[in-house]
Enzyme design. Structure first.
Site, PDB file in Angstrom:
ATOM      1  CB  ALA A  38      -0.886  -0.011   1.235  1.00  0.00           C
TER       2      ALA A  38
ATOM      3  N   GLY B  36       0.671  -5.030   0.838  1.00  0.00           N
ATOM      4  CA  GLY B  36      -0.544  -5.018   0.021  1.00  0.00           C
ATOM      5  C   GLY B  36      -0.317  -5.618  -1.365  1.00  0.00           C
TER       6      GLY B  36
ATOM      7  CD  GLU C 270      -2.523  -7.557   2.664  1.00  0.00           C
ATOM      8  OE1 GLU C 270      -2.135  -6.397   2.392  1.00  0.00           O
ATOM      9  OE2 GLU C 270      -3.202  -7.825   3.656  1.00  0.00           O
TER      10      GLU C 270
ATOM     11  CD  GLU D 110       1.733  -5.813   5.455  1.00  0.00           C
ATOM     12  OE1 GLU D 110       2.575  -6.719   5.668  1.00  0.00           O
ATOM     13  OE2 GLU D 110       0.916  -5.861   4.525  1.00  0.00           O
TER      14      GLU D 110
HETATM   15  C1  HXC Z   1       5.045   4.314  -1.233  1.00  0.00           C
HETATM   16  C2  HXC Z   1       6.958   3.363  -2.069  1.00  0.00           C
HETATM   17  C3  HXC Z   1       6.611   2.111  -1.534  1.00  0.00           C
HETATM   18  C4  HXC Z   1       5.368   2.022  -0.826  1.00  0.00           C
HETATM   19  C5  HXC Z   1       8.490   1.901  -2.537  1.00  0.00           C
HETATM   20  N1  HXC Z   1       8.137   3.192  -2.674  1.00  0.00           N
HETATM   21  N2  HXC Z   1       7.579   1.230  -1.838  1.00  0.00           N
HETATM   22  N3  HXC Z   1       6.183   4.454  -1.916  1.00  0.00           N
HETATM   23  N4  HXC Z   1       4.643   3.149  -0.711  1.00  0.00           N
HETATM   24  N5  HXC Z   1       4.907   0.882  -0.318  1.00  0.00           N
HETATM   25  C6  HXC Z   1       8.866   4.255  -3.353  1.00  0.00           C
HETATM   26  C7  HXC Z   1      10.095   4.695  -2.566  1.00  0.00           C
HETATM   27  O1  HXC Z   1       9.744   5.596  -1.547  1.00  0.00           O
HETATM   28  C8  HXC Z   1      10.922   5.326  -3.657  1.00  0.00           C
HETATM   29  O2  HXC Z   1      10.424   6.610  -3.927  1.00  0.00           O
HETATM   30  C9  HXC Z   1      10.621   4.469  -4.876  1.00  0.00           C
HETATM   31  O3  HXC Z   1       9.389   3.798  -4.584  1.00  0.00           O
HETATM   32  C10 HXC Z   1      11.677   3.404  -5.109  1.00  0.00           C
HETATM   33  O4  HXC Z   1      11.837   2.662  -3.927  1.00  0.00           O
HETATM   34  P1  HXC Z   1      13.262   2.412  -3.242  1.00  0.00           P
HETATM   35  O5  HXC Z   1      13.025   2.108  -1.814  1.00  0.00           O
HETATM   36  O6  HXC Z   1      14.216   3.509  -3.562  1.00  0.00           O
HETATM   37  O7  HXC Z   1      13.722   1.097  -4.034  1.00  0.00           O
HETATM   38  P2  HXC Z   1      14.694  -0.059  -3.518  1.00  0.00           P
HETATM   39  O8  HXC Z   1      15.882   0.523  -2.785  1.00  0.00           O
HETATM   40  O9  HXC Z   1      14.945  -0.911  -4.713  1.00  0.00           O
HETATM   41  O10 HXC Z   1      13.855  -0.888  -2.439  1.00  0.00           O
HETATM   42  C11 HXC Z   1      12.744  -1.612  -2.856  1.00  0.00           C
HETATM   43  C12 HXC Z   1      11.898  -2.043  -1.638  1.00  0.00           C
HETATM   44  C13 HXC Z   1      11.571  -0.795  -0.769  1.00  0.00           C
HETATM   45  C14 HXC Z   1      12.664  -3.082  -0.804  1.00  0.00           C
HETATM   46  C15 HXC Z   1      10.631  -2.697  -2.197  1.00  0.00           C
HETATM   47  O11 HXC Z   1      11.029   0.223  -1.632  1.00  0.00           O
HETATM   48  C16 HXC Z   1      10.595  -1.046   0.315  1.00  0.00           C
HETATM   49  O12 HXC Z   1      10.922  -1.635   1.360  1.00  0.00           O
HETATM   50  N6  HXC Z   1       9.362  -0.576   0.118  1.00  0.00           N
HETATM   51  C17 HXC Z   1       8.311  -0.639   1.136  1.00  0.00           C
HETATM   52  C18 HXC Z   1       7.765  -2.059   1.232  1.00  0.00           C
HETATM   53  C19 HXC Z   1       6.725  -2.138   2.310  1.00  0.00           C
HETATM   54  O13 HXC Z   1       6.964  -1.870   3.506  1.00  0.00           O
HETATM   55  N7  HXC Z   1       5.513  -2.523   1.922  1.00  0.00           N
HETATM   56  C20 HXC Z   1       4.359  -2.655   2.869  1.00  0.00           C
HETATM   57  C21 HXC Z   1       3.608  -1.334   2.947  1.00  0.00           C
HETATM   58  S1  HXC Z   1       2.330  -1.397   4.140  1.00  0.00           S
HETATM   59  P3  HXC Z   1      11.405   7.877  -4.134  1.00  0.00           P
HETATM   60  O14 HXC Z   1      10.468   9.019  -4.296  1.00  0.00           O
HETATM   61  O15 HXC Z   1      12.284   7.937  -2.936  1.00  0.00           O
HETATM   62  O16 HXC Z   1      12.149   7.530  -5.395  1.00  0.00           O
HETATM   63  C22 HXC Z   1       1.100  -2.228   3.364  1.00  0.00           C
HETATM   64  C23 HXC Z   1      -0.193  -2.348   4.161  1.00  0.00           C
HETATM   65  C24 HXC Z   1      -1.300  -2.952   3.352  1.00  0.00           C
HETATM   66  O17 HXC Z   1       1.227  -2.690   2.284  1.00  0.00           O
HETATM   67  C25 HXC Z   1      -2.651  -2.742   4.010  1.00  0.00           C
HETATM   68  C26 HXC Z   1      -3.185  -1.366   3.902  1.00  0.00           C
HETATM   69  C27 HXC Z   1      -4.591  -1.220   4.403  1.00  0.00           C
END
Ligand code: HXC
Length: 259
Positions: free
Chosen positions: A69, A114, A117, A137
């Site tokens: 998400a 997400g 999911e 998460e």
């Molecule tokens: C918003 C995101 C994002 C996310 C990545 N980006 N994941 N933006 N939401 N979930 C953005 C980064 O901020 C970055 O933006 C760009 O995408 C590239 O990501 P990087 O981190 O620079 O890439 P990399 O170093 O290759 O790392 C990849 C990654 C990492 C390991 C996937 O991005 C990461 O850990 N992302 C978050 C994963 C996560 O925690 N997902 C769960 C979210 S909570 P900029 O602008 O800096 O270039 C969830 C809850 C669901 O999903 C339920 C909701 C109701």
């Protein structure tokens, strides 16, 4: 598809009864925002009444299927908004499960939170060797919100699911295959060809039977075994005198069936 909707987050390609939908916000690793859910919800509603589309394929542009998400959107939410964002996503993912047509996830890269999911709400999952799966998460101080705590244990068992959900660890495609999280792993360059061939094979089968198989498994898994069995007998019978009659006749006459 829906001509009134100007899709920002999705790219659509329709060919030979197969609709390929690409989650296309690669600059944010296809993170799922409100706009995505509004668009996907509208698309699924339209698709549900399209008998000419037999199979949907879902993939992501760039190096992610979906990295979760949208954290940037969620960060300012209060408790009520958080629950609403969860409900919105759950409803759309449920609509994907309830879609009459099968949905194949072609998982090209990160499928996290997400995004994992989202893959779980598809019917069959094929992963490229570049794919990475996880429910991170807890690292953010959150739980999953799009039914990951419900679908993941039902798919891979509670022990394996809790391991992923509690540690937030990522697993690669081979490990996902071992866990039963995905059904097939391919080389990155072969992913769309393999998924296309699978979709074409499904699209060539009895179209009513394909939809009923999906419905029987989905409804059966969500409910009672005996109720599922009686629905199976009823729907099995519904194919006699029409599609099933043609399929069986074609077999006996050694010719391809005309659906
Ligand atoms: C918003 C995101 C994002 C996310 C990545 N980006 N994941 N933006 N939401 N979930 C953005 C980064 O901020 C970055 O933006 C760009 O995408 C590239 O990501 P990087 O981190 O620079 O890439 P990399 O170093 O290759 O790392 C990849 C990654 C990492 C390991 C996937 O991005 C990461 O850990 N992302 C978050 C994963 C996560 O925690 N997902 C769960 C979210 S909570 P900029 O602008 O800096 O270039 C969830 C809850 C669901 O999903 C339920 C909701 C109701």
């Amino acid at each position: 598809m829906d001509c009134a909707m100007n899709y920002e987050t999705l790219k659509l390609e329709e060919k030979d009864g197969i609709l390929t939908v690409t989650n296309s916000r690669p600059q944010a690793l296809n993170a799922l925002n409100t706009r995505f859910f509004v668009e996907m919800g509208a698309l699924l509603k339209d698709l549900s009444v399209r008998t000419d589309i037999r199979v949907m394929v879902l993939t992501g542009e760039g190096k992610a299927f979906a990295a979760g998400a949208d954290i940037a959107e969620m960060v300012t939410m209060d408790s009520k908004q958080g629950s609403e964002f969860s409900l919105l996503g759950q409803a759309v993912f449920q609509a994907m499960e309830d879609l009459p047509q099968p949905v194949i996830a072609a998982i090209n890269g990160f499928a996290l939170g997400g995004g994992c999911e989202l893959a779980l709400s598809c019917d069959v999952r094929v992963a490229s060797t570049l794919a990475k799966f996880g429910q991170p998460e807890v690292k953010l101080g959150l739980t999953p919100g799009y039914a990951g705590t419900q679908r993941l244990p039902r798919l891979i068992g509670s022990g394996a699911a809790l391991h992923l959900l509690l540690t937030g660890d990522m697993v690669n495609a081979d490990e996902a295959l071992r866990l039963g999280l995905v059904q097939k792993v391919t080389a990155p360059e072969a992913l769309m060809t393999e998924v296309g061939a699978m979709a074409a094979k499904i699209a060539s089968m009895g179209p009513k039977a394909v939809r009923l198989v999906k419905r029987l498994v989905r409804q059966g898994m969500a409910g009672d075994f005996k109720a599922g069995c009686s629905l199976e007998s009823e729907l099995f019978g519904s194919l006699f005198g029409n599609e099933g009659a043609e399929g069986m006749k074609a077999f006996l006459e050694k010719r391809p069936a005309k659906w």
